[in-house]
Design an enzyme around this catalytic site. Structure first.
Site, short mmCIF file in Angstrom:
data_model
loop_
_atom_site.label_atom_id
_atom_site.label_comp_id
_atom_site.label_asym_id
_atom_site.label_seq_id
_atom_site.Cartn_x
_atom_site.Cartn_y
_atom_site.Cartn_z
N PRO A 125 -5.21 0.08 18.13
CA PRO A 125 -4.96 -0.25 16.69
C PRO A 125 -5.18 0.68 15.66
O PRO A 125 -4.60 0.55 14.36
CB PRO A 125 -5.85 -1.35 16.44
N HIS A 135 0.79 -1.07 -0.05
CA HIS A 135 0.12 -0.22 -0.01
C HIS A 135 0.98 1.19 -0.02
O HIS A 135 1.73 1.39 0.71
CB HIS A 135 -1.11 0.17 1.24
N TYR A 162 -9.59 5.82 6.58
CA TYR A 162 -10.08 6.06 7.87
C TYR A 162 -11.09 7.28 7.85
O TYR A 162 -10.76 8.36 7.17
CB TYR A 162 -8.81 6.76 8.57
N TYR A 188 3.49 6.38 10.41
CA TYR A 188 2.68 5.22 9.88
C TYR A 188 3.52 4.17 9.17
O TYR A 188 3.13 3.02 9.28
CB TYR A 188 1.52 5.68 8.98
N LYS A 217 0.51 -0.19 14.94
CA LYS A 217 1.77 -0.09 15.40
C LYS A 217 1.98 -1.37 16.28
O LYS A 217 3.39 -1.81 16.29
CB LYS A 217 2.15 0.93 16.31
#
Length: 394
Positions: A295, A72, A201, A387, A299
């Site tokens: 979550p 991704h 998100y 991220y 991580k």
């Protein structure tokens, strides 16, 4: 039995450590309290950072990841009816993440360990860890109906938040930091192809939602729900309807998820937790035994992998030179990264979720922060760098 490193816990942290030690010529024994079928089926994380992928490839566990994992290059943020993409490679100099379920990582590492690694004992219930302040600690456990002992040069606790390893650190020595959140996630697996090739998100007045995937034909989706929610109270239709409502776009009101059969459903609590130090005597903690993150920032598994990468380097240095310098620095080295990941996970969680008691003022602050990420390269780069994972420290 005696071994150099006794590893409690056969999850990704314990198995990866065992593999790295094996490749460095260091013997170990892994004790896992559940059976193999359970370990290979428990659903957990699904996002791998660049550094985690690199170490899996280097240790021989990358073949299926490369064949079946889905790289991704970004995520999509949805808020106020708008969508904004965060481009990871552009903002980080080429870094990306992979979707490859923790269950698959575990299967790959188990296969390697059983093929040519040290002992891996399933159904081995550890009762106590003793003598970690001396030079020959002992792990007491039950296996095949017999009480047994494993003496070690070092013990590594990879047995999770509810394991016994952390309890071997005296209460007067350890410090605990924690935060619980006033909401949970209702997570589902569904036989439905993802409608988007990256994670979404979503911040909305109705609460947070996340669209992820496990394969081109299986979706992994989450909804923010109140603590104490019973999954049985949410019918499949209600879940799909609520997901569509939270992902809604003003410019594309007809946008919908592809629906399918829900094959698994569970409620996940949200918490942050850190135990310091991560070393006491000859006991070292790794993964969830030392720290928990919500979550939202993806991580958890990656922090565990970093812990054992640092630890394997320290054991290799000890074997090669006799120096305990890296082992002595283990806790401080890992905690710097742990607290950075804790902060990022807290940021993602509190920015995207609707606290049931938050004021309209606080909601506007969340939207302002999301708008900043959408319009500022610097703010977007900070999110992307965290991220995809910061560079490993030696």
């Amino acid at each position: 039995m005696h071994t150099t490193v006794g590893i409690i816990g056969g999850g990704p942290a314990g198995l990866l450590l065992a593999r790295l030690l094996h490749n460095a010529g260091i013997d170990s024994v892994v004790l896992e309290r559940k059976d193999r079928a359970y370990v290979e089926q428990r659903q957990r994380a699904g996002i791998l950072e660049q550094a985690t992928v690199d170490v899996l490839r280097a240790c021989g566990a990358g073949a299926r990841l490369d064949a079946e994992g889905m790289p991704h290059d970004g995520i999509e943020l949805r808020f106020a009816g708008r969508a904004h993409r965060v481009d990871f490679p552009e903002l980080t100099g080429g870094r990306r993440v992979w979707v490859y379920a923790q269950t698959e990582v575990v299967k790959d590492l188990i296969a390697l360990q059983l093929a040519d690694g040290g002992p891996l004992l399933f159904d081995a219930e550890v009762h106590a860890v003793e003598g970690v302040d001396g030079d020959r600690p002992v792990i007491r456990y039950t296996h095949e109906g017999r009480e047994q002992t494993l003496t070690c040069d070092y013990v590594v606790g990879c047995d999770g938040f509810h394991g016994v390893a952390r309890d071997a650190v005296p209460e007067g020595v350890r410090t605990t930091y924690e935060r619980t959140y006033p909401y949970s996630w209702l997570g589902i697996l569904a036989d439905a192809p993802p409608v988007y090739d990256e994670l979404i998100y979503a911040h909305s007045e109705r609460g947070f939602a996340l669209a992820s995937m496990r394969s081109p034909s299986v979706s992994r989706l989450y909804l923010q729900v109140p603590n104490g929610t019973d999954p049985a109270d949410w019918s499949d239709e209600r879940i799909w309807d609520e997901l569509d409502a939270r992902f809604a776009l003003t410019a594309n009101p007809g946008w919908r998820l592809k629906r399918g059969t829900v094959t698994a459903k569970a409620v996940l609590p949200m918490r942050s937790h850190v135990t310091e130090p991560m070393r006491y005597g000859r006991l070292l903690l790794a993964g969830d035994a030392a720290h928990i993150v919500p979550p939202t920032g993806a991580k958890g598994l990656n922090l565990a992998a970093t812990d054992v990468i640092v630890l394997a380097r320290a054991f290799a240095r000890l074997k090669e030179t006799g120096s305990t310098e890296l082992l002595d620095a283990y806790s401080d080295t890992c905690l710097r990264r742990v607290w950075r990941a804790e902060h990022f996970s807290y940021f993602m969680t509190t920015t995207l979720h609707a606290d049931p008691e938050q004021s309209p003022f606080e909601t506007q602050l969340q939207l302002s922060q999301l708008h900043r990420v959408a319009t500022s390269r610097h703010a977007a780069a900070e999110l992307a760098e965290n991220y995809t994972g910061l560079a490993l420290e030696d």
